[in-house]
Design a protein around this motif. Structure first.
Motif, PDB file in Angstrom:
ATOM      1  N   ARG A   1     -11.026   8.577  11.870  1.00 17.31           N
ATOM      2  CA  ARG A   1     -11.066   9.857  11.649  1.00 17.31           C
ATOM      3  C   ARG A   1     -10.015  10.655  11.451  1.00 17.31           C
ATOM      4  N   GLU A   2      -8.631  10.060  11.703  1.00 13.84           N
ATOM      5  CA  GLU A   2      -7.581  10.463  11.231  1.00 13.84           C
ATOM      6  C   GLU A   2      -7.031   9.833  10.408  1.00 13.84           C
ATOM      7  N   TYR A   3      -6.945   8.702  10.046  1.00 12.45           N
ATOM      8  CA  TYR A   3      -6.277   7.949   9.210  1.00 12.45           C
ATOM      9  C   TYR A   3      -7.221   7.854   7.603  1.00 12.45           C
ATOM     10  N   LEU A   4      -8.290   7.958   7.797  1.00 14.49           N
ATOM     11  CA  LEU A   4      -9.285   7.678   6.545  1.00 14.49           C
ATOM     12  C   LEU A   4      -9.993   9.238   6.494  1.00 14.49           C
ATOM     13  N   ASN A   5      -9.301  10.203   7.128  1.00 15.92           N
ATOM     14  CA  ASN A   5     -10.003  11.751   6.816  1.00 15.92           C
ATOM     15  C   ASN A   5     -10.309  11.851   5.645  1.00 15.92           C
ATOM     16  N   ILE A   6     -11.523  12.459   5.104  1.00 16.12           N
ATOM     17  CA  ILE A   6     -11.777  12.515   3.630  1.00 16.12           C
ATOM     18  C   ILE A   6     -10.757  13.754   3.177  1.00 16.12           C
ATOM     19  N   HIS A   7     -10.502  14.587   4.023  1.00 13.16           N
ATOM     20  CA  HIS A   7      -9.664  15.727   3.621  1.00 13.16           C
ATOM     21  C   HIS A   7      -8.234  15.663   3.722  1.00 13.16           C
ATOM     22  N   ASN A   8      -7.749  14.456   4.208  1.00 13.16           N
ATOM     23  CA  ASN A   8      -6.391  14.015   4.626  1.00 13.16           C
ATOM     24  C   ASN A   8      -6.314  12.419   4.733  1.00 13.16           C
TER      25      ASN A   8
ATOM     26  N   ALA B   1      -4.264   7.825  -0.074  1.00 10.08           N
ATOM     27  CA  ALA B   1      -3.615   8.276  -0.837  1.00 10.08           C
ATOM     28  C   ALA B   1      -2.024   8.083  -0.632  1.00 10.08           C
ATOM     29  N   ALA B   2      -1.669   7.730   0.539  1.00 13.39           N
ATOM     30  CA  ALA B   2      -0.343   7.373   0.831  1.00 13.39           C
ATOM     31  C   ALA B   2      -0.129   5.716   0.907  1.00 13.39           C
TER      32      ALA B   2
ATOM     33  N   PHE C   1      -2.004   3.026   0.908  1.00 14.91           N
ATOM     34  CA  PHE C   1      -2.691   1.860  -0.112  1.00 14.91           C
ATOM     35  C   PHE C   1      -1.830   2.072  -1.739  1.00 14.91           C
ATOM     36  N   ALA C   2      -2.012   3.728  -1.973  1.00  9.99           N
ATOM     37  CA  ALA C   2      -1.484   3.970  -3.175  1.00  9.99           C
ATOM     38  C   ALA C   2      -0.109   3.529  -3.242  1.00  9.99           C
ATOM     39  N   GLU C   3       0.724   3.929  -2.367  1.00 12.32           N
ATOM     40  CA  GLU C   3       2.122   3.476  -2.587  1.00 12.32           C
ATOM     41  C   GLU C   3       2.758   2.224  -2.382  1.00 12.32           C
ATOM     42  N   ILE C   4       1.812   1.513  -1.639  1.00 14.03           N
ATOM     43  CA  ILE C   4       2.409   0.205  -1.447  1.00 14.03           C
ATOM     44  C   ILE C   4       1.511  -0.938  -2.316  1.00 14.03           C
ATOM     45  N   LEU C   5       0.508  -0.885  -2.522  1.00 13.46           N
ATOM     46  CA  LEU C   5      -0.288  -1.964  -3.222  1.00 13.46           C
ATOM     47  C   LEU C   5      -0.431  -1.467  -4.492  1.00 13.46           C
ATOM     48  N   ALA C   6      -0.660  -0.346  -5.069  1.00 12.13           N
ATOM     49  CA  ALA C   6      -0.891   0.246  -6.239  1.00 12.13           C
ATOM     50  C   ALA C   6       0.184   0.868  -6.897  1.00 12.13           C
ATOM     51  N   ALA C   7       1.427   0.776  -6.545  1.00  9.65           N
ATOM     52  CA  ALA C   7       2.560   1.221  -7.008  1.00  9.65           C
ATOM     53  C   ALA C   7       2.947   0.534  -8.414  1.00  9.65           C
ATOM     54  N   GLY C   8       2.975   1.295  -9.398  1.00  2.04           N
ATOM     55  CA  GLY C   8       3.104   0.694 -10.872  1.00  2.04           C
ATOM     56  C   GLY C   8       1.938   0.385 -11.569  1.00  2.04           C
ATOM     57  N   LEU C   9       0.678   0.443 -10.776  1.00  5.12           N
ATOM     58  CA  LEU C   9      -0.499   0.374 -11.432  1.00  5.12           C
ATOM     59  C   LEU C   9      -1.311   1.345 -12.011  1.00  5.12           C
TER      60      LEU C   9
ATOM     61  N   SER D   1      -1.482  -1.642  10.747  1.00  6.29           N
ATOM     62  CA  SER D   1      -1.354  -1.956  12.214  1.00  6.29           C
ATOM     63  C   SER D   1      -0.231  -1.042  12.674  1.00  6.29           C
ATOM     64  N   GLU D   2       0.885  -0.626  11.982  1.00  5.13           N
ATOM     65  CA  GLU D   2       1.836   0.213  12.559  1.00  5.13           C
ATOM     66  C   GLU D   2       1.378   1.382  12.604  1.00  5.13           C
ATOM     67  N   ARG D   3       0.579   2.129  11.586  1.00  7.87           N
ATOM     68  CA  ARG D   3      -0.268   3.306  11.904  1.00  7.87           C
ATOM     69  C   ARG D   3      -1.127   3.431  13.072  1.00  7.87           C
ATOM     70  N   TYR D   4      -1.631   2.459  13.274  1.00 10.98           N
ATOM     71  CA  TYR D   4      -2.470   2.156  14.423  1.00 10.98           C
ATOM     72  C   TYR D   4      -1.699   2.421  15.729  1.00 10.98           C
ATOM     73  N   ARG D   5      -0.600   1.578  15.875  1.00  9.43           N
ATOM     74  CA  ARG D   5       0.339   1.468  17.032  1.00  9.43           C
ATOM     75  C   ARG D   5       0.699   3.042  17.252  1.00  9.43           C
ATOM     76  N   VAL D   6       1.331   3.663  16.237  1.00 12.77           N
ATOM     77  CA  VAL D   6       1.568   4.988  16.324  1.00 12.77           C
ATOM     78  C   VAL D   6       0.533   6.140  16.888  1.00 12.77           C
ATOM     79  N   TRP D   7      -0.653   5.775  16.415  1.00  8.87           N
ATOM     80  CA  TRP D   7      -1.690   6.676  16.792  1.00  8.87           C
ATOM     81  C   TRP D   7      -1.993   6.379  18.349  1.00  8.87           C
ATOM     82  N   LYS D   8      -1.935   5.079  18.609  1.00  8.80           N
ATOM     83  CA  LYS D   8      -2.273   4.853  20.003  1.00  8.80           C
ATOM     84  C   LYS D   8      -1.320   5.579  21.153  1.00  8.80           C
ATOM     85  N   GLN D   9      -0.110   5.389  20.359  1.00  6.29           N
ATOM     86  CA  GLN D   9       1.231   5.850  21.420  1.00  6.29           C
ATOM     87  C   GLN D   9       0.881   7.511  21.572  1.00  6.29           C
TER      88      GLN D   9
END
Length: 236
Positions: A180-187, A192-193, A195-203, A224-232
């Protein structure tokens, strides 16, 4: 109409109530005593039913009364059956639908399957970390094992098992809260950040990312890092 014979007793704990719901159901040649045990949390209810058949109504009633008496002796108190239906169901949250992509601004030269890839990789992460819902783990067990063994991609699973729809029903409570935070439709930080910047960069678009295990392994530690920070932050 015969009034239903039933009793609800509860025992208040620190963060939940233990409850036992005793109810008699009349069959054609038998009376069934339903013994439903569970816990009442602020946001959910658990249930563990058992059934005891009796040849006569009186035997069923006597057994119900005996069980209720035994529970009261243990500290349970009688309550209205309304207590079982006061918990609000968790709001259904729709995180993504593949058709939102292939029916929208989607590159016409690409196979429609590519619309399943971005969220599909998040689904793979959910599965590999045992964060799908209990219902999904039961109903989709064979396909889940294939994903865990890298014999099926998350996008393939997302299309074939969840019909390209990711909602809170497919996720565990913790994964739901995270999404609900990481895949929030409005953010949407994930698409947007990360997947787009790491896997889709240059595509040309995010839909041009190949659905491969190698690409999943690139995005996996990021999620996994996003999840770790979120849990913290959640614990603070």
């Amino acid at each position: 109409m015969t009034k239903k014979i039933e009793t609800v007793v509860t025992n208040q704990r620190k963060t939940f109530k233990d409850y036992v719901h005793l109810a008699i159901t009349e069959g054609t040649q038998v009376y069934i005593l339903n013994v439903i045990k569970g816990r009442l949390y602020p946001d959910k209810k658990t249930m563990n039913p058992t059934y005891e058949p009796y040849p006569t109504k009186q035997e069923a009633v006597d057994r119900l009364n005996a069980l209720a008496h035994k529970l009261r002796a243990k500290g349970f108190v009688e309550e209205s059956t309304d207590v079982l239906f006061q918990i609000k169901e968790k709001e259904l949250y729709v995180f993504d639908k593949a058709k939102w992509h292939y029916e929208g601004d989607f590159p016409q030269q690409l196979d429609v399957f590519q619309a399943y890839v971005p969220t599909g990789m998040f689904v793979a992460w959910v599965i590999k970390n045992d964060l799908s819902s209990k219902r999904s783990r039961k109903e989709d067990a064979p396909a889940i094992e294939l994903v865990k063994r890298d014999e099926m991609t998350g996008a393939q699973f997302f299309r074939e098992n969840w019909d390209g729809v990711l909602t809170s029903k497919e996720l565990s409570d913790e994964a739901d809260a995270f999404a609900r935070e990481y895949l929030n439709i409005h953010n949407d930080v994930y698409t947007a950040a990360d997947f787009a910047e790491i896997l889709a960069a240059g595509l040309p678009t995010i839909y041009h990312v190949e659905d491969t295990i190698e690409n999943y392994r690139i995005i996996e530690p990021v999620i996994s890092e996003r999840y770790r920070v979120w849990k913290q932050h959640k614990r603070i």
